[in-house]
Scaffold this motif. Structure first.
Motif, PDB file in Angstrom:
ATOM      1  N   THR A 126      18.195  69.665 105.271  1.00 53.77           N
ATOM      2  CA  THR A 126      18.060  70.589 106.390  1.00 53.77           C
ATOM      3  C   THR A 126      18.103  69.864 107.734  1.00 53.77           C
ATOM      4  O   THR A 126      18.625  70.410 108.717  1.00 53.77           O
ATOM      5  CB  THR A 126      16.760  71.399 106.285  1.00 53.77           C
ATOM      6  N   HIS A 127      17.604  68.644 107.791  1.00 54.63           N
ATOM      7  CA  HIS A 127      17.654  67.884 109.042  1.00 54.63           C
ATOM      8  C   HIS A 127      19.092  67.644 109.481  1.00 54.63           C
ATOM      9  O   HIS A 127      19.448  67.881 110.648  1.00 54.63           O
ATOM     10  CB  HIS A 127      16.931  66.546 108.868  1.00 54.63           C
ATOM     11  N   TYR A 128      19.923  67.190 108.556  1.00 51.26           N
ATOM     12  CA  TYR A 128      21.308  66.905 108.930  1.00 51.26           C
ATOM     13  C   TYR A 128      22.135  68.174 109.038  1.00 51.26           C
ATOM     14  O   TYR A 128      23.022  68.272 109.906  1.00 51.26           O
ATOM     15  CB  TYR A 128      21.936  65.934 107.925  1.00 51.26           C
ATOM     16  N   TRP A 129      21.873  69.151 108.196  1.00 55.25           N
ATOM     17  CA  TRP A 129      22.679  70.370 108.256  1.00 55.25           C
ATOM     18  C   TRP A 129      22.416  71.173 109.520  1.00 55.25           C
ATOM     19  O   TRP A 129      23.339  71.745 110.097  1.00 55.25           O
ATOM     20  CB  TRP A 129      22.385  71.242 107.034  1.00 55.25           C
ATOM     21  N   ARG A 130      21.178  71.244 109.954  1.00 52.31           N
ATOM     22  CA  ARG A 130      20.911  72.059 111.142  1.00 52.31           C
ATOM     23  C   ARG A 130      21.583  71.452 112.376  1.00 52.31           C
ATOM     24  O   ARG A 130      21.811  72.148 113.366  1.00 52.31           O
ATOM     25  CB  ARG A 130      19.408  72.216 111.360  1.00 52.31           C
ATOM     26  N   HIS A 131      21.945  70.167 112.313  1.00 54.41           N
ATOM     27  CA  HIS A 131      22.639  69.497 113.412  1.00 54.41           C
ATOM     28  C   HIS A 131      24.100  69.201 113.071  1.00 54.41           C
ATOM     29  O   HIS A 131      24.752  68.421 113.783  1.00 54.41           O
ATOM     30  CB  HIS A 131      21.921  68.189 113.764  1.00 54.41           C
ATOM     31  N   ALA A 132      24.619  69.815 111.997  1.00 59.82           N
ATOM     32  CA  ALA A 132      26.019  69.626 111.576  1.00 59.82           C
ATOM     33  C   ALA A 132      26.378  68.146 111.523  1.00 59.82           C
ATOM     34  O   ALA A 132      27.424  67.716 112.026  1.00 59.82           O
ATOM     35  CB  ALA A 132      26.972  70.383 112.496  1.00 59.82           C
ATOM     36  N   ALA A 133      25.502  67.371 110.900  1.00 55.49           N
ATOM     37  CA  ALA A 133      25.685  65.925 110.700  1.00 55.49           C
ATOM     38  C   ALA A 133      25.777  65.157 112.020  1.00 55.49           C
ATOM     39  O   ALA A 133      26.257  64.023 112.046  1.00 55.49           O
ATOM     40  CB  ALA A 133      26.912  65.637 109.844  1.00 55.49           C
TER      41      ALA A 133
END
Length: 210
Positions: A126-133
């Motif tokens: 969720t950390h990386y997905w919410r920021h689109a990597a």
């Protein structure tokens, strides 16, 4: 350099930033973590798994509804209450196990039985997905031309609904000299022919003259 699923995003990002350090690429269950891909997995895939998605979305408390599910889950997974974090991790991983389940013979992953793994996995995703990597949207597809001269093999399952095959196909079409292998009886990774194809690609990459 080899990467599978989220690892294919990392491998592509590294290779495009440092092409001089990469001799070959082997990407499996290819994803590029665009906004479109994240919306597909967390929102639009209700069209395929409506009951499971309704449970996934329904686990979000009322005060967080109305925002993106990936943001809601990231918030829950950072809650100071351990029980809230554990419930969110369990529901996130239950959904993860659902949307990789189309391939024949799929069995639930035993790794999600471990509470510590569930929490770490869900928080990272969720950390990386919410920021689109943390990448400009579509950057990895646009940047694939930087890999000209670097042999690349993409291995993807026909039943991969988590990362539909058009992602690998579009990278292959733009990637100079790349090879795409679609495995007809595989989903988002897997054993058998999928693993054999990845191992074969790695062997060929290692044996390639430098």
């Amino acid at each position: 350099m080899q990467g599978g699923s989220w690892g294919s995003t990392l491998a592509l990002a590294y290779a495009q930033a440092h092409p001089q350090r990469v001799d070959a690429l082997v990407l499996a269950a290819v994803v590029t973590t665009t906004e479109r891909e994240i919306r597909w997995v967390t929102e639009d895939m209700r069209r395929i798994f409506p009951a499971a998605w309704d449970r996934f979305a329904g686990a979000v408390p009322v005060h967080l509804r109305g925002i993106r599910l990936v943001d809601a889950y990231a918030t829950l997974l950072a809650d100071p209450d351990p029980a809230v974090r554990e419930d969110a991790a369990r529901e996130w991983c239950r959904w993860e196990d659902t949307h990789v389940s189309l391939a024949p013979g799929h069995r639930p992953s035993r790794r999600y039985e471990d509470p510590e793994f569930r929490l770490v996995f869900a928080r990272l995703v969720t950390h990386y997905w919410r920021h689109a990597a943390f990448l400009p949207d579509g950057a990895l597809l646009r940047g694939v031309t930087r890999l000209a001269g670097i042999p690349g093999t993409l291995v993807h399952g026909r039943y991969d609904v988590s990362g539909p095959p058009d992602i690998a196909w579009d990278l292959h079409r733009r990637g100079p000299g790349s090879e795409l292998r679609i495995i007809d009886d595989a989903g988002h990774g897997g054993a058998g022919a999928f693993t054999d194809a990845v191992v074969d690609a790695l062997d060929r990459a290692v044996d390639r003259p430098r």
